[in-house]
Design an enzyme around this catalytic site. Structure first.
Site, mmCIF file in Angstrom:
data_model
loop_
_atom_site.group_PDB
_atom_site.id
_atom_site.type_symbol
_atom_site.label_atom_id
_atom_site.label_comp_id
_atom_site.label_asym_id
_atom_site.label_seq_id
_atom_site.Cartn_x
_atom_site.Cartn_y
_atom_site.Cartn_z
ATOM 1 N N ALA A 3 0.822 -1.211 0.000
ATOM 2 C CA ALA A 3 0.000 0.000 0.000
ATOM 3 C C ALA A 3 0.857 1.263 0.000
ATOM 4 C CB ALA A 3 -0.934 -0.025 1.209
ATOM 5 N N GLU A 30 -1.819 6.810 -2.877
ATOM 6 C CA GLU A 30 -2.896 7.516 -2.169
ATOM 7 C C GLU A 30 -3.704 8.311 -3.188
ATOM 8 O OE1 GLU A 30 -1.374 9.832 1.080
ATOM 9 O OE2 GLU A 30 -0.376 8.098 1.980
ATOM 10 N N GLY A 43 0.392 9.199 -6.681
ATOM 11 C CA GLY A 43 0.595 7.943 -7.394
ATOM 12 C C GLY A 43 2.032 7.903 -7.872
ATOM 13 N N SER A 44 2.293 8.504 -9.031
ATOM 14 C CA SER A 44 3.672 8.557 -9.547
ATOM 15 C C SER A 44 4.578 9.295 -8.568
ATOM 16 C CB SER A 44 3.707 9.277 -10.898
ATOM 17 O OG SER A 44 2.833 8.656 -11.799
ATOM 18 N N ASP A 71 11.971 -2.431 -7.637
ATOM 19 C CA ASP A 71 13.044 -2.994 -8.489
ATOM 20 C C ASP A 71 12.875 -4.493 -8.664
ATOM 21 O OD1 ASP A 71 14.295 -0.612 -8.891
ATOM 22 O OD2 ASP A 71 15.995 -0.988 -7.555
ATOM 23 N N GLU A 129 2.495 -0.361 -10.815
ATOM 24 C CA GLU A 129 3.923 -0.482 -10.423
ATOM 25 C C GLU A 129 4.789 0.506 -11.194
ATOM 26 O OE1 GLU A 129 5.613 -4.038 -9.161
ATOM 27 O OE2 GLU A 129 3.675 -4.906 -8.632
ATOM 28 N N GLU A 154 5.514 5.928 -18.489
ATOM 29 C CA GLU A 154 6.248 7.204 -18.481
ATOM 30 C C GLU A 154 7.293 7.182 -17.355
ATOM 31 O OE1 GLU A 154 2.935 6.942 -18.685
ATOM 32 O OE2 GLU A 154 2.572 7.736 -20.694
HETATM 33 C C1 LIG Z 1 -5.734 -1.872 -11.010
HETATM 34 C C2 LIG Z 1 -4.721 -1.117 -10.218
HETATM 35 C C3 LIG Z 1 -4.030 -1.749 -9.201
HETATM 36 C C4 LIG Z 1 -3.091 -1.053 -8.447
HETATM 37 N N1 LIG Z 1 -2.455 -1.689 -7.400
HETATM 38 C C5 LIG Z 1 -1.669 -0.964 -6.563
HETATM 39 C C6 LIG Z 1 -1.145 -1.541 -5.369
HETATM 40 O O1 LIG Z 1 -1.335 -2.733 -5.091
HETATM 41 N N2 LIG Z 1 -0.417 -0.762 -4.538
HETATM 42 C C7 LIG Z 1 -0.170 0.549 -4.789
HETATM 43 O O2 LIG Z 1 0.479 1.205 -3.983
HETATM 44 N N3 LIG Z 1 -0.655 1.135 -5.920
HETATM 45 C C8 LIG Z 1 -1.405 0.424 -6.804
HETATM 46 N N4 LIG Z 1 -1.928 1.012 -7.939
HETATM 47 C C9 LIG Z 1 -1.635 2.412 -8.202
HETATM 48 C C10 LIG Z 1 -0.738 2.624 -9.410
HETATM 49 O O3 LIG Z 1 0.570 2.210 -9.126
HETATM 50 C C11 LIG Z 1 -0.846 4.112 -9.799
HETATM 51 O O4 LIG Z 1 -2.148 4.297 -10.339
HETATM 52 C C12 LIG Z 1 0.198 4.530 -10.783
HETATM 53 O O5 LIG Z 1 1.464 4.523 -10.182
HETATM 54 C C13 LIG Z 1 -0.070 5.917 -11.367
HETATM 55 O O6 LIG Z 1 -0.397 6.839 -10.372
HETATM 56 P P1 LIG Z 1 -1.701 7.769 -10.560
HETATM 57 O O7 LIG Z 1 -2.828 6.880 -10.913
HETATM 58 O O8 LIG Z 1 -1.828 8.628 -9.367
HETATM 59 O O9 LIG Z 1 -1.375 8.656 -11.839
HETATM 60 P P2 LIG Z 1 -0.576 10.037 -11.837
HETATM 61 O O10 LIG Z 1 0.668 9.919 -11.053
HETATM 62 O O11 LIG Z 1 -1.525 11.128 -11.495
HETATM 63 O O12 LIG Z 1 -0.202 10.155 -13.381
HETATM 64 C C14 LIG Z 1 -1.137 10.561 -14.385
HETATM 65 C C15 LIG Z 1 -0.412 10.540 -15.738
HETATM 66 O O13 LIG Z 1 0.698 11.464 -15.701
HETATM 67 C C16 LIG Z 1 1.898 10.784 -16.017
HETATM 68 N N5 LIG Z 1 2.990 11.342 -15.197
HETATM 69 C C17 LIG Z 1 2.995 11.538 -13.855
HETATM 70 N N6 LIG Z 1 4.159 12.078 -13.461
HETATM 71 C C18 LIG Z 1 4.928 12.205 -14.578
HETATM 72 C C19 LIG Z 1 6.230 12.712 -14.840
HETATM 73 N N7 LIG Z 1 7.030 13.120 -13.853
HETATM 74 N N8 LIG Z 1 6.671 12.707 -16.136
HETATM 75 C C20 LIG Z 1 5.894 12.246 -17.128
HETATM 76 N N9 LIG Z 1 4.641 11.768 -16.957
HETATM 77 C C21 LIG Z 1 4.164 11.754 -15.692
HETATM 78 C C22 LIG Z 1 1.646 9.308 -15.660
HETATM 79 O O14 LIG Z 1 2.514 8.460 -16.377
HETATM 80 C C23 LIG Z 1 0.188 9.167 -16.086
HETATM 81 O O15 LIG Z 1 0.120 8.967 -17.463
HETATM 82 C C24 LIG Z 1 -2.833 0.307 -8.734
HETATM 83 C C25 LIG Z 1 -3.520 0.946 -9.773
HETATM 84 C C26 LIG Z 1 -4.458 0.262 -10.502
HETATM 85 C C27 LIG Z 1 -5.208 0.995 -11.597
#
Ligand SMILES: Cc1cc2nc3c(=O)[nH]c(=O)nc-3n(C[C@H](O)[C@H](O)[C@H](O)COP(=O)(O)OP(=O)(O)OC[C@H]3O[C@@H](n4cnc5c(N)ncnc54)[C@H](O)[C@@H]3O)c2cc1C
Length: 391
Positions: A124, A127, A131-132, A240, A364, A368
Site C-alpha cells: 500500500a 494515495e 501515485g507517480s 526494483d 507499479e 512514463e
Molecule cells: C488496477 C490497479 C491496481 C493497483 N495496485 C496498486 C497496489 O497494489 N499498490 C499501490 O500502492 N498502488 C497500486 N496502484 C496504483 C498505481 O501504481 C498508480 O495508479 C500509478 O502509479 C499511477 O499513479 P496515478 O494513478 O496517481 O497517476 P498520476 O501519477 O496522477 O499520473 C497521471 C499521468 O501522468 C503521467 N505522469 C505523472 N508524473 C509524470 C512525470 N514526472 N513525467 C511524465 N509523466 C508523468 C503518468 O505516467 C500518467 O500517465 C494500482 C492501480 C491500478 C489501476
C-alpha cells in the site's frame, strides 16, 4: 525445440504449471472476468500445489526455486488468466519488503504464512493525491510508546479486502520529504484499519483494487520494517524486484493472445485460403511472436540477474516492465484485429486479454515513469569508454 535458459527442474515445474493453467485455470478465466469476484478457488488451487510458495526460501516453507521460476510461473498462468497470474505476482510484491528489509523475527513471523498461502499480502503505497509522486503521500504514523498510530488512506490497493497483511508506507516526519517516510506491516485485524470501496474496472476484474483507511490505527512498534525514515528506500527496492513480476504477467497475456490468434488464423478462411496465409496477417503474426520472444529475453535476463545476486536492478527491471507492458498492449490489439469482428466479442478471449493488457502499462509505475527511471540511470552511467576515438 525452442531454446530456453531453464534447468531441467525449472522446466519440469513450468510444465506442471502449464498443465494446471490449461486444465484448471483457463476454463475459469472468462467467468472470473464476467463475475468480477475474487477467485478464492484459484487461491485454493495454488495452495494445493504450493504455487504461492514459489517466491519464498525453503526455510520459510517456500520452494526455494528462485526468482526466474516465479517469473516463468506468472507468465504461464497469465497466458490463460491475467487475474490469476496477478495473485502470484502479488504474493511476491506484498512479501518483498519483509524479505528485503525485515528482521529475522519479522521474517519468521510473516513469511511462512505467505509461503503457505494462508495469508495473501498487499502493498500500500498509492494515495488519492500521490501515485507517480509517491513521496507526496499524506498518511502519517505517530509513535506512541511501544506502538504507532497510523492516520490516512491508501487508494487502488490490489488485494484490498482479501489480504491478511498490508505493507504500508507512511510519514513519520511529515516535513521530511522522501526521508520522512517509514514502512510498516499492518495486519488486517488491526484496530482502526478499514477496507473501503472496491473499484469496478476495465480489466483484471477478479482482482480486488480498493481503498484502505487508517483511523488512529494502532500497531506494535515492532511492525516497522527498517529504521524510521527508511521507507522510501524500502518501497523502491521492492519495485526494483516486483516490476519483473508485472512484466511476466504482461508477457503471458501477450503470448496467450498470440497463440490464440495463430490458431484462429489457421482455421478462418477468406478469399479461398486461411487468413494466416494472407501476407498482411502473416506479418502481424510474425511481429507478435518476435516481440514476445524479445520481451522474454529481457524478462528472463532480469530473473537470472536476481538469482545471481546482481545489483542494482533498477534499470533492467524498468526496461523489462516497459517492454513487456508495451508488447502486451500492442500484441493484444493486433490479436483482436486478426479475429476481426469476432475479436471484439466477449465470446473470444482476446477481447478480455486486450482489456487486461492495459493495466500492465499503468501499475507499479506507469510506462512514463519507467522511461524516466531508465533515462535517469543512463545519465548516471559512465560510458566514456564507448566514445573512445569518436570525434
Ligand atoms: C488496477 C490497479 C491496481 C493497483 N495496485 C496498486 C497496489 O497494489 N499498490 C499501490 O500502492 N498502488 C497500486 N496502484 C496504483 C498505481 O501504481 C498508480 O495508479 C500509478 O502509479 C499511477 O499513479 P496515478 O494513478 O496517481 O497517476 P498520476 O501519477 O496522477 O499520473 C497521471 C499521468 O501522468 C503521467 N505522469 C505523472 N508524473 C509524470 C512525470 N514526472 N513525467 C511524465 N509523466 C508523468 C503518468 O505516467 C500518467 O500517465 C494500482 C492501480 C491500478 C489501476
Amino acid at each position: 525445440m525452442a531454446y530456453e535458459p531453464l534447468s531441467d527442474e525449472q522446466r519440469e515445474i513450468r510444465d506442471l504449471i502449464r498443465t494446471l493453467a490449461r486444465e484448471r485455470i483457463a476454463p475459469r478465466a472468462a467467468e472470473i472476468d464476467e463475475q468480477g469476484e475474487f477467485p478464492w478457488d484459484m487461491v485454493e488451487l495454488f495452495r494445493e500445489h504450493e504455487i504461492l510458495g514459489l517466491p519464498f526460501e525453503e526455510r520459510f516453507g517456500g520452494t526455494g526455486t528462485g526468482a526466474l521460476m516465479v517469473l516463468v510461473a506468472i507468465e504461464e498462468i497469465s497466458k490463460v488468466c491475467a487475474t490469476t497470474g496477478l495473485i502470484l505476482a502479488l504474493q511476491e510484491l506484498g512479501a518483498l519488503a519483509i524479505k528485503n528489509d525485515g528482521s529475522d523475527e519479522q521474517k519468521e513471523r510473516w513469511l511462512p504464512r505467505l509461503a503457505s498461502g494462508e495469508w495473501l499480502p498487499a502493498y500500500a503505497l498509492t494515495e488519492p493525491g500521490s501515485g507517480s509522486d509517491s513521496a507526496a503521500m499524506r498518511t502519517e504514523a505517530r509513535r506512541d510508546g511501544e506502538e504507532y498510530l497510523l492516520d490516512g488512506s491508501k487508494r487502488f490497493i490490489t488485494n484490498a479486502g482479501v489480504a491478511g497483511l498490508y505493507v504500508v508506507f507512511a510519514k513519520t516526519d511529515p516535513n521530511g520529504g522522501h526521508a520522512g517516510i517509514s514502512a510498516f506491516v499492518v495486519e488486517a485485524d488491526a484496530p482502526g484499519f478499514e477496507v473501503g470501496r472496491i473499484e469496478p474496472k476495465m480489466g483484471i476484474k477478479g482482482s480486488t483494487t480498493g481503498e484502505v483507511f487508517f483511523n488512529e490505527c494502532r500497531i506494535p512498534a515492532e511492525n516497522r520494517l527498517g529504521d524510521e525514515g527508511d521507507g522510501f528506500k524500502v518501497a523502491m527496492r521492492v519495485l526494483d524486484r516486483s516490476r519483473p513480476g508485472i512484466a511476466a504477467q504482461a508477457l503471458g497475456i501477450a503470448q496467450g493472445a498470440t497463440d490464440y490468434a495463430l490458431e484462429y488464423a489457421k482455421s478462418r478462411e477468406t478469399m479461398g485460403k486461411p487468413i494466416a496465409e494472407h501476407q498482411l496477417i502473416a506479418a502481424k503474426l510474425a511481429d507478435m511472436e518476435t516481440r514476445c520472444e524479445a520481451a522474454r529475453g529481457l524478462l528472463y535476463k532480469v530473473g537470472m540477474a536476481i538469482d545471481e545476486g546482481v545489483e542494482p536492478l533498477t534499470k533492467l527491471s524498468a526496461m523489462a516492465k516497459l517492454f513487456c507492458g508495451d508488447t502486451a498492449m500492442d500484441v493484444t490489439t493486433e490479436a483482436v484485429q486478426i479475429l476481426g469482428g469476432y475479436g471484439y466479442m466477449k465470446e473470444y478471449p482476446v477481447e478480455r486479454m486486450m482489456r487486461d493488457a492495459k493495466i500492465t502499462q499503468i501499475y507499479e509505475g506507469t510506462q512514463e515513469i519507467q522511461r524516466l527511471v531508465i533515462a535517469r540511470e543512463m545519465v548516471r552511467e559512465a560510458r566514456t569508454s564507448a566514445l573512445a576515438g569518436v570525434a
